[in-house]
Scaffold this motif. Structure first.
Motif, PDB file in Angstrom:
ATOM      1  N   GLY A  73       0.815  -1.210   0.000  1.00 45.03           N
ATOM      2  CA  GLY A  73       0.000   0.000   0.000  1.00 45.03           C
ATOM      3  C   GLY A  73       0.846   1.256   0.000  1.00 45.03           C
ATOM      4  O   GLY A  73       0.506   2.260  -0.640  1.00 45.03           O
ATOM      5  N   PHE A  74       1.965   1.193   0.714  1.00 47.87           N
ATOM      6  CA  PHE A  74       2.879   2.336   0.767  1.00 47.87           C
ATOM      7  C   PHE A  74       3.494   2.602  -0.602  1.00 47.87           C
ATOM      8  O   PHE A  74       3.531   3.737  -1.086  1.00 47.87           O
ATOM      9  CB  PHE A  74       3.952   2.034   1.802  1.00 47.87           C
ATOM     10  CG  PHE A  74       4.994   3.102   1.946  1.00 47.87           C
ATOM     11  CD1 PHE A  74       4.677   4.315   2.519  1.00 47.87           C
ATOM     12  CD2 PHE A  74       6.280   2.896   1.511  1.00 47.87           C
ATOM     13  CE1 PHE A  74       5.635   5.309   2.649  1.00 47.87           C
ATOM     14  CE2 PHE A  74       7.246   3.871   1.635  1.00 47.87           C
ATOM     15  CZ  PHE A  74       6.918   5.082   2.209  1.00 47.87           C
ATOM     16  N   LEU A  75       3.951   1.543  -1.268  1.00 45.56           N
ATOM     17  CA  LEU A  75       4.585   1.707  -2.571  1.00 45.56           C
ATOM     18  C   LEU A  75       3.580   2.095  -3.652  1.00 45.56           C
ATOM     19  O   LEU A  75       3.934   2.785  -4.612  1.00 45.56           O
ATOM     20  CB  LEU A  75       5.291   0.406  -2.969  1.00 45.56           C
ATOM     21  CG  LEU A  75       6.480  -0.008  -2.092  1.00 45.56           C
ATOM     22  CD1 LEU A  75       7.014  -1.357  -2.520  1.00 45.56           C
ATOM     23  CD2 LEU A  75       7.592   1.043  -2.157  1.00 45.56           C
ATOM     24  N   ALA A  76       2.334   1.647  -3.491  1.00 45.51           N
ATOM     25  CA  ALA A  76       1.309   1.929  -4.504  1.00 45.51           C
ATOM     26  C   ALA A  76       0.490   3.161  -4.153  1.00 45.51           C
ATOM     27  O   ALA A  76      -0.600   3.350  -4.697  1.00 45.51           O
ATOM     28  CB  ALA A  76       0.398   0.709  -4.649  1.00 45.51           C
ATOM     29  N   HIS A  77       1.003   4.002  -3.274  1.00 44.79           N
ATOM     30  CA  HIS A  77       0.258   5.161  -2.787  1.00 44.79           C
ATOM     31  C   HIS A  77      -0.257   6.050  -3.922  1.00 44.79           C
ATOM     32  O   HIS A  77      -1.401   6.503  -3.909  1.00 44.79           O
ATOM     33  CB  HIS A  77       1.155   5.976  -1.856  1.00 44.79           C
ATOM     34  CG  HIS A  77       0.551   7.264  -1.397  1.00 44.79           C
ATOM     35  ND1 HIS A  77      -0.463   7.319  -0.470  1.00 44.79           N
ATOM     36  CD2 HIS A  77       0.814   8.552  -1.748  1.00 44.79           C
ATOM     37  CE1 HIS A  77      -0.795   8.588  -0.271  1.00 44.79           C
ATOM     38  NE2 HIS A  77      -0.037   9.354  -1.027  1.00 44.79           N
ATOM     39  N   ARG A  78       0.560   6.274  -4.917  1.00 40.62           N
ATOM     40  CA  ARG A  78       0.157   7.192  -5.985  1.00 40.62           C
ATOM     41  C   ARG A  78      -0.876   6.566  -6.919  1.00 40.62           C
ATOM     42  O   ARG A  78      -1.416   7.253  -7.791  1.00 40.62           O
ATOM     43  CB  ARG A  78       1.373   7.659  -6.769  1.00 40.62           C
ATOM     44  CG  ARG A  78       2.204   6.565  -7.370  1.00 40.62           C
ATOM     45  CD  ARG A  78       3.360   7.156  -8.128  1.00 40.62           C
ATOM     46  NE  ARG A  78       4.305   6.139  -8.563  1.00 40.62           N
ATOM     47  CZ  ARG A  78       5.245   6.362  -9.470  1.00 40.62           C
ATOM     48  NH1 ARG A  78       5.346   7.542 -10.026  1.00 40.62           N
ATOM     49  NH2 ARG A  78       6.078   5.414  -9.823  1.00 40.62           N
ATOM     50  N   HIS A  79      -1.138   5.269  -6.786  1.00 36.40           N
ATOM     51  CA  HIS A  79      -2.144   4.599  -7.605  1.00 36.40           C
ATOM     52  C   HIS A  79      -3.417   4.306  -6.808  1.00 36.40           C
ATOM     53  O   HIS A  79      -4.190   3.420  -7.180  1.00 36.40           O
ATOM     54  CB  HIS A  79      -1.577   3.287  -8.166  1.00 36.40           C
ATOM     55  CG  HIS A  79      -0.340   3.454  -8.978  1.00 36.40           C
ATOM     56  ND1 HIS A  79      -0.311   4.184 -10.150  1.00 36.40           N
ATOM     57  CD2 HIS A  79       0.932   3.011  -8.779  1.00 36.40           C
ATOM     58  CE1 HIS A  79       0.916   4.168 -10.654  1.00 36.40           C
ATOM     59  NE2 HIS A  79       1.689   3.477  -9.833  1.00 36.40           N
ATOM     60  N   ARG A  80      -3.632   5.040  -5.733  1.00 34.53           N
ATOM     61  CA  ARG A  80      -4.751   4.710  -4.860  1.00 34.53           C
ATOM     62  C   ARG A  80      -6.105   4.940  -5.509  1.00 34.53           C
ATOM     63  O   ARG A  80      -7.115   4.433  -5.024  1.00 34.53           O
ATOM     64  CB  ARG A  80      -4.654   5.522  -3.568  1.00 34.53           C
ATOM     65  CG  ARG A  80      -4.626   7.020  -3.745  1.00 34.53           C
ATOM     66  CD  ARG A  80      -4.348   7.702  -2.427  1.00 34.53           C
ATOM     67  NE  ARG A  80      -4.419   9.154  -2.524  1.00 34.53           N
ATOM     68  CZ  ARG A  80      -4.218   9.967  -1.505  1.00 34.53           C
ATOM     69  NH1 ARG A  80      -3.931   9.471  -0.317  1.00 34.53           N
ATOM     70  NH2 ARG A  80      -4.307  11.275  -1.651  1.00 34.53           N
ATOM     71  N   ARG A  81      -6.144   5.661  -6.612  1.00 33.45           N
ATOM     72  CA  ARG A  81      -7.417   5.826  -7.316  1.00 33.45           C
ATOM     73  C   ARG A  81      -7.896   4.488  -7.886  1.00 33.45           C
ATOM     74  O   ARG A  81      -9.078   4.341  -8.226  1.00 33.45           O
ATOM     75  CB  ARG A  81      -7.274   6.862  -8.427  1.00 33.45           C
ATOM     76  CG  ARG A  81      -6.315   6.471  -9.543  1.00 33.45           C
ATOM     77  CD  ARG A  81      -6.142   7.599 -10.548  1.00 33.45           C
ATOM     78  NE  ARG A  81      -5.234   7.267 -11.621  1.00 33.45           N
ATOM     79  CZ  ARG A  81      -3.918   7.350 -11.544  1.00 33.45           C
ATOM     80  NH1 ARG A  81      -3.358   7.754 -10.407  1.00 33.45           N
ATOM     81  NH2 ARG A  81      -3.154   7.037 -12.567  1.00 33.45           N
TER      82      ARG A  81
END
Length: 447
Positions: free
Chosen positions: A414-422
């Motif tokens: 979740g931390f690494l994929a933060h910018r893809h949270r949409r």
């Protein structure tokens, strides 16, 4: 007076005013020994230089292999600390990059964002970042900088980069000369503009957002998304005020631009981030240890990705619930109480009875890896009269390893994929589908 002498005089006069920034401090927020060169006041706080051979740095050819390595390095580092987004590109040919400055992390952000083909070089105070040979060597290789003297000759150090600029390279300078406070943009000094005019290359404004949160002034590193917006080139003859206004507009636009997010993620994050989230994780795991068919790892996969900073607490709550439910299931089975056990098979129960007969309470160590639900071990342990204390100790080791590892792994994702949270909604669909497929395979394998 020659043209070069006029350039040096202009830069020195424009840069000396920065001595009163940060209360008489240098760009690092420490005393002047640790700041940028006062003759130019346009150096990088976190950047470092080319060592004592500073003049030779200006002759470096653009597009080198080392520049690509540095870009990959800092992109990797920033990905691990929250991600980096870049908008825009540098123009073809050489240019002088001017950016706002709020954090030591600005240098890493620019090295990660700018095209490696320009071999960006970043100026740094010679008497601080090059005070020792070891520091100069490390900093030179990590941040592609060059030393700028503050006690005289600073403009010569900048002008040594004119050939590299004309060959298509880029020089990165922070015209404020020091890190700003609370995101406020300070006055720009003329050194960067004089260099651009002397080399005949454009000035490129860049706005940086997020580094102040990632590494605050006098603060500690914490996760944050860094965003870099590269603006349209300005003429070499532009004024400091015009350059400042362009950088300020880019910065303000980047800060004001909301991050795309998923409404589902925001709702789950609100629950998981509250005290109710811990209660939910505990109750889910307790119910699964008694009768509920869905593993707590499924819940952790949803909530830990939604709120990565809560991954450890949520995992510990799930572990506590699982252990409490396991002991309760053992006691109920020992008392003759039968609870429903959906998605379990007779073969699972026979295998667990055999393991308990051979190994006792330590047989539960197989549970995290063989696909047999924890409830089966707890109930069969109760029927086999395994002491609750022994079972609890063995289960804490086995379940603790798996639950914490899974929860923290989801948190890291979740931390690494933060910018893809949409795309969180899509992630939930894939997560549910994956768990359903895996559970089906396990049940069929034990049938």
């Amino acid at each position: 007076m020659t043209g070069a002498e006029r350039v040096r005089t202009t830069a020195a006069a424009s840069g000396a005013a920065d001595r009163d920034g940060d209360g008489g401090r240098g760009m690092n927020g420490n005393d002047e020994r640790a700041g940028a060169a006062p003759g130019v006041r346009a150096t990088a706080s976190g950047a470092v230089g080319q060592g004592r051979g500073g003049a030779r740095a200006g002759l470096r050819a653009p597009g080198g292999f080392a520049a690509r390595l540095r870009r990959g390095l800092w992109r990797g580092v920033l990905t691990l600390t929250g991600g980096v987004e870049t908008r825009g590109r540098l123009p073809r040919g050489g240019c002088v990059v001017v950016a706002n400055h709020t954090s030591h992390a600005d240098t890493a952000a620019l090295l990660a964002a700018l095209d490696a083909r320009h071999s960006p070089a970043i100026g740094a105070a010679a008497d601080y970042w090059f005070a020792s040979r070891y520091r100069a060597r490390i900093c030179r290789r990590l941040a592609a900088g060059f030393p700028v003297r503050r006690s005289g000759g600073g403009m010569d150090d900048l002008l040594a980069h004119v050939p590299a600029l004309r060959a298509g390279g880029a020089v990165v300078l922070f015209p404020e000369g020091t890190r700003g406070r609370d995101g406020a943009l300070g006055a720009f000094h003329k050194g960067a503009l004089v260099l651009a005019e002397h080399a005949g290359v454009p000035v490129v404004p860049v706005g940086i957002a997020g580094t102040g949160r990632l590494l605050p002034k006098h603060g500690r590193l914490r996760p944050a998304l860094v965003r870099v917006r590269i603006g349209e080139p300005l003429a070499p003859s532009t004024t400091p005020e015009a350059a400042r206004d362009a950088v300020a507009a880019l910065h303000d636009r980047t800060v004001a631009e909301p991050l795309a997010d998923s409404p589902v993620r925001k709702r789950i994050a609100r629950v998981a981030g509250s005290r109710h989230g811990l209660a939910l994780a505990f109750a889910w795991a307790l119910a699964e240890a008694l009768s509920w068919p869905l593993m707590p790892e499924l819940l952790l996969g949803a909530v830990c990705v939604a709120v990565p900073r809560r991954a450890l607490k949520l995992s510990l709550a799930a572990l506590a619930g699982s252990l409490a439910g396991g002991v309760l299931a053992l006691q109920l089975a020992a008392s003759g109480v039968e609870l429903p056990a959906p998605l379990t098979t007779d073969r699972m129960r026979a295998e667990v009875r055999h393991e308990l007969a051979v190994e006792g309470a330590s047989a539960v160590r197989h549970q995290p890896w063989n696909g047999v639900p924890f409830k089966v071990y707890a109930k069969e342990a109760g029927r086999a009269d395994v002491p609750p204390g022994d079972f609890l100790a063995a289960a804490a080791r086995a379940r603790g390893t798996r639950t914490l590892a899974v929860g923290l792994a989801f948190g890291a994702f979740g931390f690494l994929a933060h910018r893809h949270r949409r795309r969180y909604g899509t992630y939930l669909v894939l997560l549910g589908g994956g768990f359903a497929a895996g559970l089906t395979m396990i049940v069929r394998g034990w049938s």
